[in-house]
Design a protein around this motif. Structure first.
Motif, PDB file in Angstrom:
ATOM      1  N   SER A 150       6.808 -24.679  31.755  1.00 32.39           N
ATOM      2  CA  SER A 150       5.478 -24.333  32.245  1.00 32.39           C
ATOM      3  C   SER A 150       4.419 -24.580  31.170  1.00 32.39           C
ATOM      4  O   SER A 150       3.349 -25.137  31.446  1.00 32.39           O
ATOM      5  N   GLN A 151       4.698 -24.176  29.931  1.00 32.18           N
ATOM      6  CA  GLN A 151       3.738 -24.359  28.842  1.00 32.18           C
ATOM      7  C   GLN A 151       3.532 -25.842  28.527  1.00 32.18           C
ATOM      8  O   GLN A 151       2.403 -26.266  28.274  1.00 32.18           O
ATOM      9  N   LEU A 152       4.605 -26.616  28.545  1.00 32.10           N
ATOM     10  CA  LEU A 152       4.468 -28.046  28.293  1.00 32.10           C
ATOM     11  C   LEU A 152       3.678 -28.693  29.432  1.00 32.10           C
ATOM     12  O   LEU A 152       2.860 -29.580  29.204  1.00 32.10           O
ATOM     13  N   GLY A 153       3.894 -28.207  30.645  1.00 33.45           N
ATOM     14  CA  GLY A 153       3.100 -28.684  31.781  1.00 33.45           C
ATOM     15  C   GLY A 153       1.620 -28.415  31.574  1.00 33.45           C
ATOM     16  O   GLY A 153       0.767 -29.244  31.926  1.00 33.45           O
ATOM     17  N   GLU A 154       1.299 -27.258  30.990  1.00 33.24           N
ATOM     18  CA  GLU A 154      -0.101 -26.940  30.690  1.00 33.24           C
ATOM     19  C   GLU A 154      -0.678 -27.888  29.640  1.00 33.24           C
ATOM     20  O   GLU A 154      -1.846 -28.291  29.733  1.00 33.24           O
ATOM     21  N   SER A 168      12.776 -28.290  27.665  1.00 31.84           N
ATOM     22  CA  SER A 168      12.053 -27.561  28.705  1.00 31.84           C
ATOM     23  C   SER A 168      12.735 -27.640  30.063  1.00 31.84           C
ATOM     24  O   SER A 168      12.514 -26.792  30.920  1.00 31.84           O
ATOM     25  N   LEU A 169      13.579 -28.618  30.261  1.00 31.63           N
ATOM     26  CA  LEU A 169      14.257 -28.755  31.551  1.00 31.63           C
ATOM     27  C   LEU A 169      15.212 -27.591  31.810  1.00 31.63           C
ATOM     28  O   LEU A 169      15.582 -27.338  32.952  1.00 31.63           O
ATOM     29  N   HIS A 170      15.583 -26.889  30.740  1.00 31.71           N
ATOM     30  CA  HIS A 170      16.498 -25.750  30.867  1.00 31.71           C
ATOM     31  C   HIS A 170      15.824 -24.426  30.507  1.00 31.71           C
ATOM     32  O   HIS A 170      16.494 -23.416  30.374  1.00 31.71           O
ATOM     33  N   ASN A 171      14.496 -24.460  30.322  1.00 31.08           N
ATOM     34  CA  ASN A 171      13.765 -23.260  29.952  1.00 31.08           C
ATOM     35  C   ASN A 171      12.439 -23.257  30.703  1.00 31.08           C
ATOM     36  O   ASN A 171      11.503 -23.978  30.337  1.00 31.08           O
ATOM     37  N   GLU A 172      12.357 -22.456  31.749  1.00 32.59           N
ATOM     38  CA  GLU A 172      11.188 -22.478  32.637  1.00 32.59           C
ATOM     39  C   GLU A 172       9.889 -22.115  31.917  1.00 32.59           C
ATOM     40  O   GLU A 172       8.836 -22.680  32.203  1.00 32.59           O
ATOM     41  N   THR A 204      11.825 -18.567  19.454  1.00 29.78           N
ATOM     42  CA  THR A 204      12.854 -19.609  19.468  1.00 29.78           C
ATOM     43  C   THR A 204      12.334 -20.869  18.778  1.00 29.78           C
ATOM     44  O   THR A 204      11.123 -21.067  18.630  1.00 29.78           O
ATOM     45  N   LYS A 205      13.251 -21.724  18.406  1.00 26.37           N
ATOM     46  CA  LYS A 205      12.908 -23.012  17.812  1.00 26.37           C
ATOM     47  C   LYS A 205      12.114 -23.843  18.821  1.00 26.37           C
ATOM     48  O   LYS A 205      11.142 -24.501  18.466  1.00 26.37           O
ATOM     49  N   GLU A 206      12.518 -23.789  20.080  1.00 27.20           N
ATOM     50  CA  GLU A 206      11.832 -24.557  21.108  1.00 27.20           C
ATOM     51  C   GLU A 206      10.373 -24.112  21.260  1.00 27.20           C
ATOM     52  O   GLU A 206       9.484 -24.929  21.459  1.00 27.20           O
ATOM     53  N   GLN A 207      10.137 -22.803  21.166  1.00 30.39           N
ATOM     54  CA  GLN A 207       8.763 -22.301  21.261  1.00 30.39           C
ATOM     55  C   GLN A 207       7.930 -22.827  20.093  1.00 30.39           C
ATOM     56  O   GLN A 207       6.774 -23.217  20.277  1.00 30.39           O
ATOM     57  N   LEU A 208       8.496 -22.863  18.916  1.00 31.40           N
ATOM     58  CA  LEU A 208       7.787 -23.394  17.758  1.00 31.40           C
ATOM     59  C   LEU A 208       7.513 -24.884  17.947  1.00 31.40           C
ATOM     60  O   LEU A 208       6.404 -25.359  17.681  1.00 31.40           O
ATOM     61  N   LEU A 209       8.485 -25.630  18.433  1.00 32.70           N
ATOM     62  CA  LEU A 209       8.285 -27.057  18.678  1.00 32.70           C
ATOM     63  C   LEU A 209       7.154 -27.277  19.686  1.00 32.70           C
ATOM     64  O   LEU A 209       6.301 -28.144  19.498  1.00 32.70           O
ATOM     65  N   LEU A 210       7.134 -26.483  20.725  1.00 36.07           N
ATOM     66  CA  LEU A 210       6.082 -26.592  21.725  1.00 36.07           C
ATOM     67  C   LEU A 210       4.713 -26.306  21.108  1.00 36.07           C
ATOM     68  O   LEU A 210       3.744 -27.022  21.362  1.00 36.07           O
ATOM     69  N   ASP A 211       4.629 -25.269  20.284  1.00 37.18           N
ATOM     70  CA  ASP A 211       3.358 -24.946  19.634  1.00 37.18           C
ATOM     71  C   ASP A 211       2.909 -26.068  18.703  1.00 37.18           C
ATOM     72  O   ASP A 211       1.712 -26.333  18.572  1.00 37.18           O
ATOM     73  N   ILE A 212       3.848 -26.740  18.068  1.00 34.08           N
ATOM     74  CA  ILE A 212       3.502 -27.884  17.216  1.00 34.08           C
ATOM     75  C   ILE A 212       2.936 -29.008  18.074  1.00 34.08           C
ATOM     76  O   ILE A 212       1.906 -29.599  17.751  1.00 34.08           O
ATOM     77  N   VAL A 213       3.616 -29.322  19.180  1.00 35.79           N
ATOM     78  CA  VAL A 213       3.132 -30.380  20.071  1.00 35.79           C
ATOM     79  C   VAL A 213       1.746 -30.028  20.590  1.00 35.79           C
ATOM     80  O   VAL A 213       0.836 -30.855  20.585  1.00 35.79           O
ATOM     81  N   GLN A 214       1.565 -28.788  21.021  1.00 34.70           N
ATOM     82  CA  GLN A 214       0.269 -28.355  21.536  1.00 34.70           C
ATOM     83  C   GLN A 214      -0.808 -28.474  20.453  1.00 34.70           C
ATOM     84  O   GLN A 214      -1.919 -28.938  20.717  1.00 34.70           O
ATOM     85  N   ASP A 215      -0.482 -28.096  19.223  1.00 35.55           N
ATOM     86  CA  ASP A 215      -1.433 -28.190  18.115  1.00 35.55           C
ATOM     87  C   ASP A 215      -1.828 -29.638  17.854  1.00 35.55           C
ATOM     88  O   ASP A 215      -3.007 -29.944  17.679  1.00 35.55           O
TER      89      ASP A 215
END
Length: 195
Positions: free
Chosen positions: A115-119, A107-111, A50-61
């Motif tokens: 969880s990953q953003l919390g990590e 993330s408020l609508h995708n557990e 998903t786009k959200e997963q990619l965005l999260l991976d960018i933030v994490q990177d």
């Protein structure tokens, strides 16, 4: 012509960052990332569902790169480097924080993403706590742990970023200068107690 479907996840994240800068968050799609990377859309979907997963991976990177850079600094410069890094990303047009808060809202609508953003936040909190433990022999205020100070400083940085995103005239430079003075004042309390 699209490249063969041999591209690393890291290279896709680099292309996605460039795509975000070029197109903005509103026009950011997995298709746009595929075009920017010169690969098929299926290749992007292979790495990011998903786009959200990619965005999260960018933030994490970005977070991991930032903390890695700060951790390489010599002990006395960790705090000033961390504050300078945070201040450099604190603006009305902050790419990083627009991205971060977009992912946070999603993330408020995708557990799973929540969880990953919390990590990611937990990793930042631990890094801050470890840096404080290297600088402070103990908490400057009895009853407030170094771990809680790490949470406070992380929350201040994110809160200041949110204010800067929403207020064009937010006094970033003045606020970070005073935040550095706050940190120095807390450090001075510890040094007086240790004397």
């Amino acid at each position: 012509m699209a490249k063969p479907n041999v591209i690393s996840k890291g290279d896709l994240i680099k292309s996605a960052k460039a795509c975000l800068v070029d197109k903005g968050i509103e026009k950011f799609t997995l298709r746009a990332v595929a075009e920017a990377a010169g690969v098929t859309q299926g290749t992007v979907y292979y790495h990011f569902k998903t786009k959200e997963q990619l965005l999260l991976d960018i933030v994490q990177d970005v977070c991991e790169s930032s903390w890695s850079e700060i951790s390489r600094q010599n002990h006395p410069y960790i705090t000033s480097q961390a504050l300078a890094s945070a201040e450099s990303r604190c603006s009305y047009d902050s790419f990083f924080h627009k991205l971060f808060f977009t992912v946070a809202a999603s993330s408020l609508h995708n557990e799973k993403i929540r969880s990953q953003l919390g990590e990611v936040l937990s990793t930042e909190n631990h890094a801050l706590t470890a840096n404080l433990a290297n600088l402070w022999s103990h908490s400057p205020i009895e009853g407030v742990s170094l771990e809680t100070w790490g949470f406070f400083f992380n929350a201040m940085v994110d809160g200041l970023a949110l204010q800067a995103l929403l207020q064009k005239d937010f006094p970033v430079e003045k606020t970070y200068k005073e935040m550095a003075q706050l940190f120095q004042g807390l450090s001075d309390l510890i040094n007086k107690e240790d004397e």
